[in-house]
Scaffold this active site. Structure first.
Site, PDB file in Angstrom:
ATOM      1  N   ILE A  31      65.527  44.920  71.789  1.00  0.00           N
ATOM      2  CA  ILE A  31      64.896  43.784  72.941  1.00  0.00           C
ATOM      3  C   ILE A  31      63.547  42.589  71.699  1.00  0.00           C
ATOM      4  O   ILE A  31      63.412  41.832  72.070  1.00  0.00           O
ATOM      5  CB  ILE A  31      63.628  44.952  73.333  1.00  0.00           C
ATOM      6  CG1 ILE A  31      62.965  43.883  74.597  1.00  0.00           C
ATOM      7  CG2 ILE A  31      62.698  45.448  73.107  1.00  0.00           C
ATOM      8  CD1 ILE A  31      63.071  44.740  75.412  1.00  0.00           C
ATOM      9  N   GLN A  91      59.594  55.421  62.958  1.00  0.00           N
ATOM     10  CA  GLN A  91      59.723  55.655  64.286  1.00  0.00           C
ATOM     11  C   GLN A  91      59.154  55.060  65.615  1.00  0.00           C
ATOM     12  O   GLN A  91      57.564  56.001  64.931  1.00  0.00           O
ATOM     13  CB  GLN A  91      60.753  56.875  64.720  1.00  0.00           C
ATOM     14  CG  GLN A  91      61.182  57.388  65.846  1.00  0.00           C
ATOM     15  CD  GLN A  91      61.749  58.816  65.599  1.00  0.00           C
ATOM     16  OE1 GLN A  91      61.592  59.518  65.331  1.00  0.00           O
ATOM     17  NE2 GLN A  91      62.590  58.953  66.910  1.00  0.00           N
ATOM     18  N   HIS A  97      67.871  57.672  67.601  1.00  0.00           N
ATOM     19  CA  HIS A  97      69.135  56.450  67.593  1.00  0.00           C
ATOM     20  C   HIS A  97      68.982  55.366  66.436  1.00  0.00           C
ATOM     21  O   HIS A  97      68.213  55.891  65.518  1.00  0.00           O
ATOM     22  CB  HIS A  97      68.618  55.400  68.251  1.00  0.00           C
ATOM     23  CG  HIS A  97      66.731  54.726  68.369  1.00  0.00           C
ATOM     24  ND1 HIS A  97      65.968  55.498  68.599  1.00  0.00           N
ATOM     25  CD2 HIS A  97      66.974  53.973  67.233  1.00  0.00           C
ATOM     26  CE1 HIS A  97      64.847  54.949  67.407  1.00  0.00           C
ATOM     27  NE2 HIS A  97      65.067  53.939  67.054  1.00  0.00           N
TER      28      HIS A  97
HETATM   29  P1  AMP Z   1      62.736  52.726  65.878  1.00  0.00           P
HETATM   30  O1  AMP Z   1      62.101  53.725  66.778  1.00  0.00           O
HETATM   31  O2  AMP Z   1      61.343  52.347  65.362  1.00  0.00           O
HETATM   32  O3  AMP Z   1      63.776  53.306  65.255  1.00  0.00           O
HETATM   33  O4  AMP Z   1      62.990  51.504  66.698  1.00  0.00           O
HETATM   34  C1  AMP Z   1      63.078  51.751  67.782  1.00  0.00           C
HETATM   35  C2  AMP Z   1      63.481  49.973  68.434  1.00  0.00           C
HETATM   36  O5  AMP Z   1      63.357  50.182  70.010  1.00  0.00           O
HETATM   37  C3  AMP Z   1      63.135  48.687  68.138  1.00  0.00           C
HETATM   38  O6  AMP Z   1      63.713  47.467  67.394  1.00  0.00           O
HETATM   39  C4  AMP Z   1      61.898  48.219  69.279  1.00  0.00           C
HETATM   40  O7  AMP Z   1      62.460  46.565  69.495  1.00  0.00           O
HETATM   41  C5  AMP Z   1      63.132  48.644  70.041  1.00  0.00           C
HETATM   42  N1  AMP Z   1      63.045  48.924  71.716  1.00  0.00           N
HETATM   43  C6  AMP Z   1      61.867  49.570  72.219  1.00  0.00           C
HETATM   44  N2  AMP Z   1      62.543  49.772  73.438  1.00  0.00           N
HETATM   45  C7  AMP Z   1      63.360  48.309  73.853  1.00  0.00           C
HETATM   46  C8  AMP Z   1      64.023  48.197  75.168  1.00  0.00           C
HETATM   47  N3  AMP Z   1      63.332  48.850  76.083  1.00  0.00           N
HETATM   48  N4  AMP Z   1      65.183  47.786  74.892  1.00  0.00           N
HETATM   49  C9  AMP Z   1      65.825  47.344  73.479  1.00  0.00           C
HETATM   50  N5  AMP Z   1      65.596  47.887  72.693  1.00  0.00           N
HETATM   51  C10 AMP Z   1      64.055  48.149  72.783  1.00  0.00           C
END
Ligand code: AMP
Ligand code: ZN
Length: 135
Positions: A31, A91, A97
């Site tokens: 996102i 994270q 992920h």
């Molecule tokens: P991280 O936990 O730091 O590895 O990254 C989590 C990622 O999830 C971030 O880059 C956010 O932009 C992404 N994110 C959070 N919510 C959503 C969502 N609803 N749809 C798509 N991506 C998301």
């Protein structure tokens, strides 16, 4: 898990820009993308960190990461694959992920650790022993 945003996407309770899905994994656009095509590859099993993921799910996840890498490398010069475990490592979403981030000349992204340290032979010997013990 009820209040996990990625579980909600997996369960189709929250919309996402889906690019791939199979029985064990799902992939959708981030996102807040760092580049066009920045994709999150997510295990359908809710665990927080990679070490908690059962081997079969980890294998499925790697195959989907490879598929996305192959697809994105057809249209981009390179890509980075990033996976954060625990908040200290960045994270934010506590559901395991991988980020697959397309890279192109002049994209301005800065993906490096920024710090390079020196360690003694003794420290390296000790850390090798500790890692081996913990595997
Ligand atoms: P991280 O936990 O730091 O590895 O990254 C989590 C990622 O999830 C971030 O880059 C956010 O932009 C992404 N994110 C959070 N919510 C959503 C969502 N609803 N749809 C798509 N991506 C998301
Ligand atoms: Zn979840």
């Amino acid at each position: 898990m009820t209040d996990c945003i990625f579980c909600k996407i997996i369960n189709k309770e929250v919309p996402a820009d889906l690019v791939f899905e199979d029985p064990d994994t799902i992939a959708f656009l981030d996102i807040k993308p760092s580049s066009l095509g920045h994709t999150l590859v997510v295990s359908k099993e809710h665990v927080k960190t990679l070490d908690e993921l059962p081997d079969a799910q980890a294998q499925s996840l790697m195959l989907t990461i490879k598929k996305l890498t192959k697809a994105l490398l057809k249209e981009n010069q390179g890509c980075n694959i990033i996976q954060n475990n625990n908040s200290v490592a960045g994270q934010i979403v506590d559901h395991v992920h991988f980020h697959v981030v397309p890279r192109n000349e002049g994209d301005g992204l800065q993906l490096n650790f920024g710090v390079h340290k020196e360690f003694s032979g003794e420290e390296k010997k000790n850390v090798i022993e500790t890692i081996k013990k913990n595997i």
